[in-house]
Scaffold this motif. Structure first.
Motif, PDB file in Angstrom:
ATOM      1  N   VAL A   1       0.839  -1.196   0.000  1.00 57.83           N
ATOM      2  CA  VAL A   1       0.000   0.000   0.000  1.00 57.83           C
ATOM      3  C   VAL A   1       0.876   1.249   0.000  1.00 57.83           C
ATOM      4  N   VAL A   2       0.558   2.178  -0.888  1.00 56.91           N
ATOM      5  CA  VAL A   2       1.253   3.463  -0.946  1.00 56.91           C
ATOM      6  C   VAL A   2       0.215   4.558  -0.748  1.00 56.91           C
ATOM      7  N   ARG A   3       0.462   5.443   0.211  1.00 53.67           N
ATOM      8  CA  ARG A   3      -0.512   6.487   0.521  1.00 53.67           C
ATOM      9  C   ARG A   3      -0.001   7.879   0.154  1.00 53.67           C
ATOM     10  N   GLU A   4       1.119   7.957  -0.555  1.00 48.24           N
ATOM     11  CA  GLU A   4       1.683   9.246  -0.954  1.00 48.24           C
ATOM     12  C   GLU A   4       1.348   9.524  -2.413  1.00 48.24           C
ATOM     13  N   ALA A   5       0.569  10.578  -2.637  1.00 50.53           N
ATOM     14  CA  ALA A   5       0.163  10.915  -4.002  1.00 50.53           C
ATOM     15  C   ALA A   5       1.350  11.263  -4.881  1.00 50.53           C
ATOM     16  N   ALA A   6       2.425  11.773  -4.272  1.00 46.91           N
ATOM     17  CA  ALA A   6       3.594  12.202  -5.036  1.00 46.91           C
ATOM     18  C   ALA A   6       4.562  11.060  -5.333  1.00 46.91           C
ATOM     19  N   PHE A   7       4.236   9.846  -4.889  1.00 48.79           N
ATOM     20  CA  PHE A   7       5.112   8.706  -5.145  1.00 48.79           C
ATOM     21  C   PHE A   7       5.384   8.603  -6.644  1.00 48.79           C
ATOM     22  N   LYS A   8       6.659   8.393  -7.005  1.00 53.72           N
ATOM     23  CA  LYS A   8       7.034   8.349  -8.421  1.00 53.72           C
ATOM     24  C   LYS A   8       6.876   6.938  -8.961  1.00 53.72           C
ATOM     25  N   VAL A   9       5.997   6.782  -9.937  1.00 54.89           N
ATOM     26  CA  VAL A   9       5.762   5.492 -10.566  1.00 54.89           C
ATOM     27  C   VAL A   9       6.799   5.273 -11.661  1.00 54.89           C
ATOM     28  N   LEU A  10       7.532   4.170 -11.571  1.00 50.00           N
ATOM     29  CA  LEU A  10       8.550   3.821 -12.556  1.00 50.00           C
ATOM     30  C   LEU A  10       8.028   2.725 -13.483  1.00 50.00           C
ATOM     31  N   PRO A  11       8.626   2.562 -14.665  1.00 53.76           N
ATOM     32  CA  PRO A  11       8.136   1.561 -15.624  1.00 53.76           C
ATOM     33  C   PRO A  11       8.092   0.141 -15.070  1.00 53.76           C
ATOM     34  N   GLU A  12       9.010  -0.167 -14.135  1.00 50.58           N
ATOM     35  CA  GLU A  12       9.054  -1.529 -13.613  1.00 50.58           C
ATOM     36  C   GLU A  12       8.048  -1.786 -12.487  1.00 50.58           C
ATOM     37  N   HIS A  13       7.357  -0.738 -12.030  1.00 50.65           N
ATOM     38  CA  HIS A  13       6.399  -0.909 -10.948  1.00 50.65           C
ATOM     39  C   HIS A  13       5.100  -1.578 -11.436  1.00 50.65           C
ATOM     40  N   GLU A  14       4.508  -2.395 -10.565  1.00 51.92           N
ATOM     41  CA  GLU A  14       3.176  -2.952 -10.812  1.00 51.92           C
ATOM     42  C   GLU A  14       2.200  -2.245  -9.891  1.00 51.92           C
TER      43      GLU A  14
END
Length: 241
Positions: free
Chosen positions: A33-46
């Motif tokens: 679970v990620v609750r930070e809107a600013a979290f950086k999504v990378l291409p390898e993330h699901e």
């Protein structure tokens, strides 16, 4: 890309609602679970929402659709259904038709989110050929082959059409290949010759031919060779005749 923006695009919701979904612990990245809107999504993330994996878009997308009659080549329309009705892809609304067909015209439509690629199809400067199978109300006269090759003056125009190839298939069936895309051009060319187009079906764009395995309303991704064929320089593309 920020997580809230990614969720917003994937679910087609506002950034504010996406932020609420994140804070409500409805979004996971790689199972956490990620609750930070600013979290950086990378291409390898699901990334998943409510347990449903959201596929990331890696680069531009290219599809061919066998368009049925009764649908418009637009992303949205207040009156008529659009071709995006058939496209079951993430963020389908970002796709656009690279060369539109009229609502009553069937056949090959290319969809992409690559603006430069579609420009090579639609720009008159690139002379990308389009081939149509035409059904006519009256017999196709043999002399029309020469008239199409010489150019035809359309009503309301100031210049002749560019050379076009007309192949007569039978009394009321023909195949036309154009290197330009004027408004309702095929219909207007035959009208200028005293005939009426009953049905129009696009068979190919450049070297990309409609896949015969596709039923009306079905689509598939383009192959790498089909994609690259549009990017060939003019000197390597096949001549009109």
């Amino acid at each position: 890309m920020r997580l809230d923006k990614f969720i917003s695009q994937q679910l087609e919701i506002s950034r504010a609602i996406a932020g609420r979904e994140i804070r409500a612990r409805n979004v996971t990245v790689d199972g956490e679970v990620v609750r930070e809107a600013a979290f950086k999504v990378l291409p390898e993330h699901e990334v998943a929402h409510d347990g449903n994996v959201l596929l990331q878009q890696n680069g531009p997308r290219y599809f061919m659709l066998n368009k049925p009659e009764g649908y418009v080549c637009a992303t949205e329309d207040e009156i008529n259904p659009t071709i995006l009705y058939f496209i079951e892809e993430p963020m389908a609304w970002k796709l656009h038709a690279a060369g539109r067909l009229d609502i009553d015209t069937t056949g090959l439509v290319l969809l992409t989110d690559d603006g430069q690629w579609s420009h090579r199809i639609t720009s008159p400067r690139h002379h990308c050929e389009k081939t149509y199978r035409v059904t006519l109300a009256e017999t196709v006269e043999p002399e029309l082959v020469t008239r199409f090759a010489d150019g035809i003056m359309l009503q309301g125009e100031s210049e002749l059409t560019k050379a076009a190839v007309l192949e007569i298939l039978d009394d009321k069936q023909a195949r036309v290949t154009l290197s330009e895309g004027r408004y309702h051009q095929v219909k207007r060319m035959f009208a200028a010759c005293g005939n009426h187009v009953v049905a129009l079906h696009r068979e190919s764009v450049g070297d990309i031919a409609l896949d015969e395995a596709l039923e009306p309303g079905e689509y598939r991704p383009l192959t790498e060779a089909e994609i690259l064929s549009i990017n060939l320089p003019p000197e390597l593309q096949k001549p009109l005749s």
